[in-house]
Design a protein around this motif. Structure first.
Motif, short mmCIF file in Angstrom:
data_model
loop_
_atom_site.label_atom_id
_atom_site.label_comp_id
_atom_site.label_asym_id
_atom_site.label_seq_id
_atom_site.Cartn_x
_atom_site.Cartn_y
_atom_site.Cartn_z
N PHE A 1 0.84 -1.20 0.00
CA PHE A 1 0.00 0.00 0.00
C PHE A 1 0.88 1.26 0.00
CE2 PHE A 1 -4.27 -1.60 2.08
CZ PHE A 1 -4.41 -2.53 1.05
N VAL A 2 1.92 1.24 0.84
CA VAL A 2 2.79 2.42 0.96
C VAL A 2 3.53 2.68 -0.35
CG1 VAL A 2 4.90 3.29 2.08
CG2 VAL A 2 3.06 2.30 3.46
N LEU A 3 4.15 1.64 -0.91
CA LEU A 3 4.94 1.83 -2.13
C LEU A 3 4.06 2.32 -3.27
CD1 LEU A 3 7.41 -1.25 -2.09
CD2 LEU A 3 7.71 1.04 -1.13
N ARG A 4 2.80 1.86 -3.30
CA ARG A 4 1.91 2.30 -4.38
C ARG A 4 1.30 3.67 -4.11
NH1 ARG A 4 -2.11 -2.08 -6.44
NH2 ARG A 4 -2.27 -0.47 -8.02
N ALA A 5 0.90 3.91 -2.86
CA ALA A 5 0.20 5.17 -2.57
C ALA A 5 1.15 6.37 -2.65
CB ALA A 5 -0.45 5.12 -1.20
N TYR A 6 2.44 6.14 -2.36
CA TYR A 6 3.40 7.25 -2.44
C TYR A 6 4.15 7.24 -3.77
CZ TYR A 6 2.56 8.54 2.38
OH TYR A 6 1.97 8.98 3.53
N GLY A 7 4.55 6.07 -4.22
CA GLY A 7 5.40 6.00 -5.40
C GLY A 7 6.84 6.36 -5.01
N GLN A 8 7.76 5.97 -5.88
CA GLN A 8 9.18 6.14 -5.53
C GLN A 8 9.56 7.61 -5.31
OE1 GLN A 8 11.96 3.67 -7.63
NE2 GLN A 8 10.36 2.37 -8.45
N GLU A 9 9.00 8.50 -6.14
CA GLU A 9 9.42 9.91 -6.04
C GLU A 9 9.00 10.54 -4.72
OE1 GLU A 9 9.37 10.80 -10.81
OE2 GLU A 9 7.89 11.80 -9.52
N LYS A 10 7.79 10.26 -4.29
CA LYS A 10 7.33 10.87 -3.02
C LYS A 10 8.09 10.29 -1.83
CE LYS A 10 3.59 13.70 -3.23
NZ LYS A 10 2.39 13.72 -3.99
N LEU A 11 8.42 9.01 -1.92
CA LEU A 11 9.20 8.42 -0.81
C LEU A 11 10.59 9.04 -0.76
CD1 LEU A 11 8.06 4.70 -1.21
CD2 LEU A 11 7.46 6.26 0.66
N GLN A 12 11.16 9.27 -1.94
CA GLN A 12 12.48 9.93 -1.96
C GLN A 12 12.38 11.33 -1.36
OE1 GLN A 12 13.25 9.57 -6.18
NE2 GLN A 12 14.78 7.96 -5.84
N ALA A 13 11.32 12.06 -1.73
CA ALA A 13 11.15 13.43 -1.21
C ALA A 13 10.99 13.41 0.30
CB ALA A 13 9.94 14.08 -1.87
N PHE A 14 10.31 12.39 0.82
CA PHE A 14 10.08 12.27 2.26
C PHE A 14 11.42 12.12 3.01
CE2 PHE A 14 9.09 9.45 5.93
CZ PHE A 14 8.20 10.27 6.59
N LEU A 15 12.29 11.25 2.50
CA LEU A 15 13.58 11.05 3.16
C LEU A 15 14.47 12.29 3.03
CD1 LEU A 15 14.57 7.35 2.25
CD2 LEU A 15 13.07 8.19 4.04
N ARG A 16 14.45 12.89 1.83
CA ARG A 16 15.28 14.10 1.64
C ARG A 16 14.86 15.20 2.60
NH1 ARG A 16 14.87 13.11 -4.53
NH2 ARG A 16 16.89 12.11 -4.90
#
Ligand code: PLP
Length: 476
Positions: A359-374
């Motif tokens: 659910f997390v990987l799909r609902a955020y997608g790779q770009e949003k997850l990267q932005a979250f960590l940055r």
């Protein structure tokens, strides 16, 4: 509770959750109760008859909530974050709703297959070598692959058991008394605990130094191995950490990997918190050499928006793991090791944890997850800049992976501890101290899903003004 009663109760609980998250910022982060305060409010015996849901939820609010630490407050900076996100919460809800036990492929095929797919997805996002993935580009299964375990502690332990199985193959049982494991003095306590639980007879703790940014020194590691070999011992397992708990130090995985290969020792890489940072191309240099590791773990439940518990581990060759953990009585017969995850872990039973990660990987997608960590990495850098502008303080180690450590420049260890305890007592922020080379340092771990720049700036202001009040008697 019947279905219709559940429908009503669940809807009101979802409202409660939304209200909680809208207001969590204003709650005191740390509960100020004392030991026994919560239990003293609870009856000594379970109720004999059923109680009403209204009464149960009222007690939850009145008796339990005052004793809760608000880990999801934007001003919670202690330990490492325990990730939360709404898609993950929904995944947990669905996992509990289905309540399947996926210990065999046949006991819930979707649980096993989804887990294989999402753990490969995450491995690819992190740039892990193909050897660590379950399935190659042509759809063929190799010797490697990953699974979801409960915690990093469990990952370190199962990796150790796999390492032992590989080292002991064809050897007499008496050789177990000669086994040696290696890790640095900055490795998490769970590494030593894995050695305790497995009754590993010898451990070598390799010293790190402040001037080496608290990172393992490969020359000292190799010297220890040579010494142990000369003494007739059997080196079998070493752990390198990417993102140590105290200061987010990074061990030189490439050099450790070369030593591991030279002496045929299993290298496990513990990236419990920071491992997920490999999804950022600009952080990949910290992961150089991971291709030489035998196993690697990271916890999406720390920093990747996936609620506790969800800890992924990948193996370059999972055969030694299965050799260590496979035991199949007649009532647990399945399709075979590769698909029956009971053979990849210590417990038999397992939750459907991959659902929330999916659910997390799909609902955020790779770009949003990267932005979250940055975002968190930037927040920690902002705090480090603020610390640098206050002559009373010093950054204790390079800020990394959202963590910054600091101490009072001329203060005693007790002063830093007193400062942090006074800050925590305000309820406006919560952080912890640790020890680096005998010095007490405070840690600000940025990683909360609600934490914004205004929060870290206000927290630093609180720390600075508390220091003024404590050590000069003047308000800033
Ligand atoms: N390894 C490292 C580097 C950690 O920081 C931690 C916890 O913070 C652990 C292992 C243990 O994690 P877990 O609670 O998932 O066992």
């Amino acid at each position: 509770m019947n279905i219709e009663e559940f429908r009503v109760a669940a809807k009101s609980m979802v409202d409660w959750i939304c209200d909680y998250y809208q207001g969590v910022e204003d709650l005191p982060v740390r509960s100020e109760l004392h030991i026994g305060d919560v239990s003293s409010l609870l009856p000594a015996e379970a109720p004999v008859g059923p109680e009403s849901w209204t009464k149960i939820s009222q007690d939850f609010q009145e008796k339990i909530m005052p004793g809760v630490m608000h880990w999801q407050s934007p001003n919670f900076y202690a330990y490492f974050p325990s990730a939360f996100s709404f898609p993950s919460l929904l995944g947990d809800l669905m996992s509990s709703a289905l309540s399947v036990n996926g210990f065999l492929w046949v006991s819930s095929p979707a649980a096993t297959e989804l887990e294989t797919v999402v753990v490969d997805w995450l491995g690819k996002m992190m740039g892990l070598p193909q050897a660590f993935l379950a399935v190659d580009g042509d759809g063929n299964r190799g010797k490697g692959g990953g699974v979801v375990q409960t915690t990093a502690s469990e990952c370190t332990l199962v990796a150790l058991l796999a390492a032992r199985a590989r080292q002991m193959e064809g050897r007499p049982l008496s050789d177990t008394g000669r086994l040696v494991a290696y890790f640095s003095d900055q490795a998490h306590s769970s590494v030593r605990k894995a050695c305790m639980v497995s009754v590993t007879p010898h451990v070598r703790v390799i010293p790190t130094r402040e001037d080496n940014a608290f990172s393992m020194e490969p020359a000292l590691l190799e010297a220890a191995i040579k010494e142990d070999l000369a003494a007739g011992l059997l080196p079998f397992y070493m752990v390198g950490t990417i993102g140590t708990t105290s200061s987010c130090a990074v061990d030189p995985i490439g050099e450790m990997g070369a030593i591991a290969q030279k002496y045929k020792i299993w290298l496990h890489v513990d990236g419990a918190h920071a491992g997920v940072a490999a999804i950022l191309p600009e952080q990949r240099h910290h992961f150089r050499g991971v291709e030489l590791a035998d196993s690697f773990n990271t916890n999406p439940h720390k920093w990747l928006l996936t609620t506790f518990d969800c800890s992924c581990i990948w193996f370059r060759d999972a055969d030694p793991l299965k050799a260590a953990l496979s035991l199949t009585p007649a009532y647990l017969r399945g399709k075979g090791n590769a698909y029956d995850f009971q053979n990849w872990e210590i417990p038999v039973g397992r939750r459907f944890r991959s659902l929330k990660l999916w659910f997390v990987l799909r609902a955020y997608g790779q770009e949003k997850l990267q932005a979250f960590l940055r975002h968190h990495i930037r927040l920690a850098e902002t705090v480090a800049e603020l610390i640098g502008k206050d002559a009373r303080f010093e950054v204790s180690a390079p800020p990394r992976f959202g963590l910054v450590c600091f101490h009072l420049k001329d203060g005693k260890n007790e002063d830093t501890s007193a400062l942090i305890e006074t800050v925590n007592k305000t309820g406006k922020a919560f952080l912890i101290t640790t020890d680096l080379s005998g010095r007490t340092v405070a840690r600000i771990a940025c990683g909360g899903f609600l934490t914004q720049e205004r929060h870290v700036r206000a927290t630093w202001q609180l720390i600075a003004s508390t220091a003024t009040a404590l050590f000069t008697g003047k308000e800033e």
